[in-house]
Design a protein around this motif. Structure first.
Motif, mmCIF file in Angstrom:
data_model
loop_
_atom_site.group_PDB
_atom_site.id
_atom_site.type_symbol
_atom_site.label_atom_id
_atom_site.label_comp_id
_atom_site.label_asym_id
_atom_site.label_seq_id
_atom_site.Cartn_x
_atom_site.Cartn_y
_atom_site.Cartn_z
ATOM 1 N N GLN A 143 0.857 -1.194 0.000
ATOM 2 C CA GLN A 143 0.000 0.000 0.000
ATOM 3 C C GLN A 143 0.887 1.235 0.000
ATOM 4 O OE1 GLN A 143 -3.567 0.017 1.957
ATOM 5 N NE2 GLN A 143 -3.802 -2.197 2.050
ATOM 6 N N THR A 144 1.106 1.813 -1.147
ATOM 7 C CA THR A 144 2.090 2.890 -1.249
ATOM 8 C C THR A 144 1.635 4.178 -0.578
ATOM 9 O OG1 THR A 144 1.185 3.480 -3.392
ATOM 10 C CG2 THR A 144 3.102 2.018 -3.383
ATOM 11 N N ASN A 145 0.348 4.240 -0.201
ATOM 12 C CA ASN A 145 -0.115 5.447 0.477
ATOM 13 C C ASN A 145 -0.347 5.237 1.962
ATOM 14 O OD1 ASN A 145 -0.216 7.420 -1.599
ATOM 15 N ND2 ASN A 145 -1.870 6.237 -2.515
ATOM 16 N N THR A 146 0.212 4.160 2.505
ATOM 17 C CA THR A 146 -0.004 3.852 3.914
ATOM 18 C C THR A 146 1.328 3.851 4.651
ATOM 19 O OG1 THR A 146 -1.830 2.459 3.219
ATOM 20 C CG2 THR A 146 -1.080 2.206 5.473
ATOM 21 N N ASP A 168 -2.950 7.113 6.370
ATOM 22 C CA ASP A 168 -3.301 6.928 4.968
ATOM 23 C C ASP A 168 -3.210 8.272 4.257
ATOM 24 O OD1 ASP A 168 -5.148 4.889 3.111
ATOM 25 O OD2 ASP A 168 -5.436 7.028 2.712
ATOM 26 N N ALA A 169 -2.561 8.278 3.099
ATOM 27 C CA ALA A 169 -2.433 9.525 2.334
ATOM 28 C C ALA A 169 -3.052 9.375 0.953
ATOM 29 C CB ALA A 169 -0.966 9.923 2.220
ATOM 30 N N SER A 170 -4.042 8.476 0.837
ATOM 31 C CA SER A 170 -4.644 8.303 -0.492
ATOM 32 C C SER A 170 -5.570 9.467 -0.836
ATOM 33 C CB SER A 170 -5.375 6.958 -0.576
ATOM 34 O OG SER A 170 -6.272 6.826 0.494
ATOM 35 N N LEU A 194 -3.198 13.744 4.962
ATOM 36 C CA LEU A 194 -2.926 12.576 5.800
ATOM 37 C C LEU A 194 -4.147 12.278 6.661
ATOM 38 C CD1 LEU A 194 0.629 13.096 7.328
ATOM 39 C CD2 LEU A 194 -0.162 11.068 6.113
ATOM 40 N N ALA A 244 4.189 1.669 3.075
ATOM 41 C CA ALA A 244 5.240 2.218 2.214
ATOM 42 C C ALA A 244 6.486 2.593 3.003
ATOM 43 C CB ALA A 244 4.705 3.435 1.468
ATOM 44 N N ARG A 265 5.739 10.030 5.387
ATOM 45 C CA ARG A 265 5.331 10.381 4.030
ATOM 46 C C ARG A 265 6.514 10.910 3.231
ATOM 47 N NH1 ARG A 265 0.140 14.051 2.598
ATOM 48 N NH2 ARG A 265 1.209 15.514 3.963
ATOM 49 N N ALA A 280 8.444 9.160 -0.092
ATOM 50 C CA ALA A 280 8.568 9.907 -1.348
ATOM 51 C C ALA A 280 10.025 10.127 -1.750
ATOM 52 C CB ALA A 280 7.862 11.255 -1.202
#
Lengths: 318, 318
Positions: free
Chosen positions: A4-7, A24-26, A30, A63, A313, A317
């Motif tokens: 989960q790349t946004n977690t 979660d940043a989906s 945040l 992530a 986050r 990135a």
């Protein structure tokens, strides 16, 4: 949960409680998706603690991970925390338990980032004055120990965190009755020097209750006995005011002070007591500077998790 | 001298001496071209002090000026210094006295920049350990007052300076005999609280001499009486070691500590005394961290001027 790349998995590991959370940043911002709190003590070790948290949060596949720990962190990998009976070492965890992008930071470095993100909305005004992120701001919080950090402007619109182990510096007594309290604390703890966190912390509050009343109580019971009129409240408010004043001076934090940590958040009467304000402002030389500094009480105890999530986050990135 | 774009006027204004200097950057490196020291007290005011310095150095036409002052500096323009009997205000100076590009900074912010530039070559090793600009480094110096600053890495290969007014925080006593010294100092100064700089400074050294010997002497005479065996040396070395330890802890300065200031530079026996090392390392919880921190004695009292000159060059180029 896989890949989960946004977690992001984060933690705030103190001497009593270890909070873990998934963020979660989906969406645009945040969001705190899930949280679990485990006792820090009574664990077999760090791997057992982290394993329980990852299982409870179904966190495999996040992530990145940022774990904040209550002590000096070395190279972002490990921490020998003075109030935790085992070593916190990312490189000694079972392979694959945490994401490959994992980092350990000091807990008050995470608090500082969290205060910068959430501070104004998740806090209450205690003393008026300047709250200006363009100047140095400080964070101080009594819990099992006494954490501190300062946010120093970098001159380019950002900031860097100056970490601190100042809870382990000496506590300065300022009256004969306090000097007698010092002797009591040193004898109880069997320590040769009066560290700041032996006084300005939950355990310090329990010792103060015992010194003033004769009753030996657990921290939460000693805290529950405090009223706006009780001597314990007056003394502890004075000690907390002194810790705040001295740290604002040590870091020239003219942009404001956030007070966080369980002891303050659960006992706002400490900051409301006149002794807090009197002691914070008491300085023959720096009263004008101190009167210009706003003090706010952080009410959201998850603020350190938010700070760690912001770092996680960034790490994902990078 | 007119319109010399490679010449910078700098100052380091303490509570006793005000050093002014011209630096030249027409060669590859910065060079100290001329220097003048004036007494800070006994001046009519800031304009008179600055005017004398500009005249003595023939400094009109410098490309920029950076004046470092021993106190909290507001917006880079003025400073109400607790040990200086007049206001230091750039905007109250006669027009044209200083270059248009002029800035005021805290004196230990300038010291910190100077230590980063010159520290390793203009200092002597006192305690072994890590001296690593990639980690936070601290500067502390007893003089008329007690200055401090920390150099915090910005994560991009540079650093920011965390200023400090921690000389005005409380001094922590740690033994009954020190508690008696506290009462002596408070009575002599007529102050209600024992500030760190009332103890760890030149005036503090003179008070300590009086407390231990009964003789009231000027600072330089009290300093001249110190021998490696005298109690004054032992006590003051312990106090200085404590100030160093506490500040390293307050700023988590794992990358090293520079001790500067006139009292230390002129009396290296204070840092050589075993009581300095013993006290610096004395911590029931942080001894391992402290043992890893190098301590160096800054021998060049112009290091603050060099730091100010580096800032002035940046200001001229901006």
């Amino acid at each position: 949960m896989h890949g989960q790349t946004n977690t992001f998995l984060v933690a705030d590991i103190g001497g009593t409680n270890a909070r873990f959370a998934l963020f979660d940043a989906s969406g645009e911002a945040l969001a705190l998706a899930a949280q679990v709190t485990l006792p820090t003590r009574g664990q077999e070790g760090f791997a057992s603690l982290a394993g329980q948290a990852v299982e409870a949060l179904d966190a495999r596949g996040a992530a990145s991970a940022v774990l904040a720990a209550a002590g000096p962190v070395v190279r972002g990998r490990f921490c020998r925390a003075p109030n935790i009976p085992y070593l916190l070492d990312l490189d000694a965890l079972p392979e694959g338990l945490l994401p490959a992008r994992a980092l350990m930071v000091n807990d008050f470095a995470a608090q500082a980032h969290g205060c910068r993100i959430l501070g104004e909305e998740r806090s209450l005004g205690v003393l008026p004055g300047r709250m200006d992120p363009g100047l140095t701001q400080a964070v101080l919080g009594p819990g099992t120990g006494l954490g501190k950090a300062a946010l120093v402007p970098d001159g380019r619109g950002g900031y860097v965190v100056c970490a601190s182990e100042g809870g382990h510096a000496l506590f300065p007594c300022d009256a004969d009755e306090e000097w007698r309290f010092r002797a009591f604390v040193l004898e109880r703890l069997g320590e040769p020097h009066l560290r700041r966190e032996a006084v300005v912390s939950g355990p310090g509050l329990a010792l103060l209750h015992q010194f003033l009343t004769g009753e030996a109580l657990p921290v939460h019971e000693a805290a529950a006995r405090m009223t706006p009129e009780s001597p314990v409240t007056r003394w502890f408010a004075r000690f907390l005011g002194r810790a705040c004043r001295d740290y604002v001076l040590e870091t020239a934090a003219r942009g404001g002070l956030f007070v966080s940590g369980g002891v303050a958040a659960r006992n706002p009467l400490l900051l409301e007591h006149p002794a807090f304000r009197e002691e914070f402002l008491a300085s023959p030389t720096m009263a004008e500077l101190l009167a210009g500094v706003a003090v706010r009480l952080v009410t959201d105890q998850a603020v350190g998790l938010w700070g760690a999530a912001a770092l996680a986050r960034g790490l994902a990135a990078a």
